[in-house]
Design an enzyme around this catalytic site. Structure first.
Site, short mmCIF file in Angstrom:
data_model
loop_
_atom_site.label_atom_id
_atom_site.label_comp_id
_atom_site.label_asym_id
_atom_site.label_seq_id
_atom_site.Cartn_x
_atom_site.Cartn_y
_atom_site.Cartn_z
N LYS A 45 -2.97 3.62 16.87
CA LYS A 45 -3.69 3.63 15.58
C LYS A 45 -5.04 4.34 15.73
O LYS A 45 -5.45 5.11 14.87
CB LYS A 45 -3.87 2.18 15.11
CG LYS A 45 -4.46 2.04 13.76
CD LYS A 45 -4.10 0.74 13.02
CE LYS A 45 -4.06 -0.54 13.77
NZ LYS A 45 -3.67 -1.68 12.90
N GLN B 71 -6.90 -24.96 3.20
CA GLN B 71 -7.17 -23.51 3.28
C GLN B 71 -6.94 -23.03 4.71
O GLN B 71 -6.28 -22.02 4.94
CB GLN B 71 -8.63 -23.26 2.85
CG GLN B 71 -9.23 -21.94 3.30
CD GLN B 71 -10.66 -22.10 3.88
OE1 GLN B 71 -11.22 -23.18 3.90
NE2 GLN B 71 -11.23 -21.02 4.36
N GLN C 166 -8.71 -9.73 12.94
CA GLN C 166 -8.19 -10.94 12.30
C GLN C 166 -9.14 -12.08 12.61
O GLN C 166 -9.86 -12.03 13.62
CB GLN C 166 -6.79 -11.20 12.90
CG GLN C 166 -6.07 -12.38 12.32
CD GLN C 166 -5.86 -12.24 10.82
OE1 GLN C 166 -6.80 -12.53 10.05
NE2 GLN C 166 -4.70 -11.82 10.39
N GLU D 252 -15.92 -9.74 3.07
CA GLU D 252 -14.63 -9.37 2.45
C GLU D 252 -14.44 -10.18 1.17
O GLU D 252 -14.70 -11.37 1.15
CB GLU D 252 -13.49 -9.66 3.43
CG GLU D 252 -12.13 -9.31 2.86
CD GLU D 252 -11.04 -9.31 3.91
OE1 GLU D 252 -11.25 -8.74 5.00
OE2 GLU D 252 -9.99 -9.90 3.64
N GLY E 214 0.42 -3.87 5.79
CA GLY E 214 0.75 -4.87 4.77
C GLY E 214 1.83 -5.79 5.30
O GLY E 214 2.65 -5.38 6.13
N TYR F 96 -6.02 -7.54 16.25
CA TYR F 96 -5.64 -8.95 16.37
C TYR F 96 -5.99 -9.49 17.75
O TYR F 96 -5.22 -9.30 18.71
CB TYR F 96 -4.13 -9.08 16.09
CG TYR F 96 -3.79 -8.55 14.71
CD1 TYR F 96 -3.74 -9.41 13.62
CD2 TYR F 96 -3.62 -7.18 14.47
CE1 TYR F 96 -3.50 -8.92 12.34
CE2 TYR F 96 -3.39 -6.69 13.20
CZ TYR F 96 -3.33 -7.56 12.14
OH TYR F 96 -3.12 -7.08 10.87
#
Ligand code: FAD
Length: 287
Positions: A165, A212, A176, A17, A109, A145
């Site tokens: 979904k 991070q 995730q 990603e 989002g 998730y």
């Protein structure tokens, strides 16, 4: 090629990603990163998309197009929906079609307190079914998730929503990030019990610094196992040692996932080619 097809041909699928560079409309600053990432031959590279109001969103398609045309790697374009109208989503889908892009990760989002949602889409599943009805040629995936979504009423409710979904048409899932594989294995079992069938790639984020990871964890709700906390504490002020330990931890997670027959591994590269190379060198003969 459709990503659903890639999962049918080969597992585990390896994906990376990346996010579009913030202040570079020509996309040249990411060339060095792409050179390395693409030389590692991932099965696809996904490109993130802002949740709304982000100036970089037009760059998402440009970057995906570059990955496909210049590097011959399949791109996956993330697309968020709560801050867009149906008309805007259709215009975006047309841009994808013109660029020859076949794969979309349909996302709700995160809510942004400074943006009033357009209220045409409420959940990712609304976007999945809308794309399937109106642009049925697209291959559509969704997020999941393992430790539950931070806003979900319960893990059970979250699983029911995930099922909606996939019933709406999501053909593959990307998880995730998580730092304890047991969460992923238990989630996979629950998916099986709930008869949720699409392949799911495990999201792995290699740690490069403590700030991070703390930022990510506070945003996404992933828990930190004790052995991981120890590493963060011990090497907090030793940059190179923390890098080594973070890479070793991520590689260990991946080796264990592959041994457990995972469908795919999705590496959150943070646009860092050194991270991607280090991980790929260590798993070269596994994936
Ligand atoms: P949904 O699947 O809609 O779920 C959101 C919440 O609503 C969950 O709590 C769910 O249980 C609940 N829910 C879902 N359907 C229903 C229903 N029918 N009724 C009641 N409740 C329901 N964000 C970005 O802005 N850009 C990106 O590029 C991006 N990429 C991501 C990639 C991955 C792999 C992941 C895991 C996340 C990504 N995100 C991205 C973050 C994502 O947008 C947020 O996690 C967001 O809060 C939820 O998005 P979702 O698509 O999972 O939402």
């Amino acid at each position: 090629m459709k990503i659903s097809e890639i999962y049918r041909k080969k597992t585990p699928v390896l994906s990376f990603e990346i996010f579009p560079p913030k202040r570079d409309t020509t996309l040249t600053s990411i060339d060095a990163t792409l050179d390395v990432l693409c030389s590692l031959h991932p099965d696809f590279i996904s490109v993130t998309f802002g949740a709304g109001g982000s100036a970089t969103n037009s760059l998402t398609v440009g970057l995906a197009k570059k990955i496909k045309k210049e590097y011959g790697i399949e791109p996956l374009v993330h697309l968020t929906c709560i801050n867009y109208t149906k008309e805007e989503i259709l215009a975006f889908a047309d841009e994808l079609a013109e660029a020859g892009i076949e794969n979309v990760l349909a996302l709700r989002g995160d809510r942004n307190p400074d943006i009033v949602p357009k209220e045409e889409f409420f959940y990712a599943s609304d976007l999945v079914s809308f794309l399937k009805e109106n642009r049925g040629e697209l291959c559509v995936g969704g997020a999941c998730y393992p430790e539950g979504h931070t806003e979900a009423e319960s893990k059970v409710a979250d699983l029911h929503n995930l099922k909606k979904k996939t019933e709406a048409g999501a053909e593959f899932l990307i998880s995730q990030l998580f730092f304890d594989n047991e969460h992923f294995y238990s989630f996979r079992e629950k998916m099986e019990i709930a008869d949720i069938k699409p392949p799911v790639s495990a999201g792995i984020m290699p740690v490069i610094n403590r700030a991070q990871i703390e930022r990510m964890v506070s945003l996404c709700g992933a828990s930190l196992p004790e052995k991981f906390r120890r590493i963060l504490q011990k090497y907090e002020f030793e940059k190179d040692a923390l890098f080594d330990a973070g890479m070793a931890y991520a590689v260990n997670q991946i080796v264990d996932l592959v041994a457990h027959d995972v469908d795919g591994v999705h590496v959150y590269t943070m646009n860092n080619p050194v991270v991607a190379r280090r991980i790929c060198d260590s798993i070269r003969n596994l994936i």
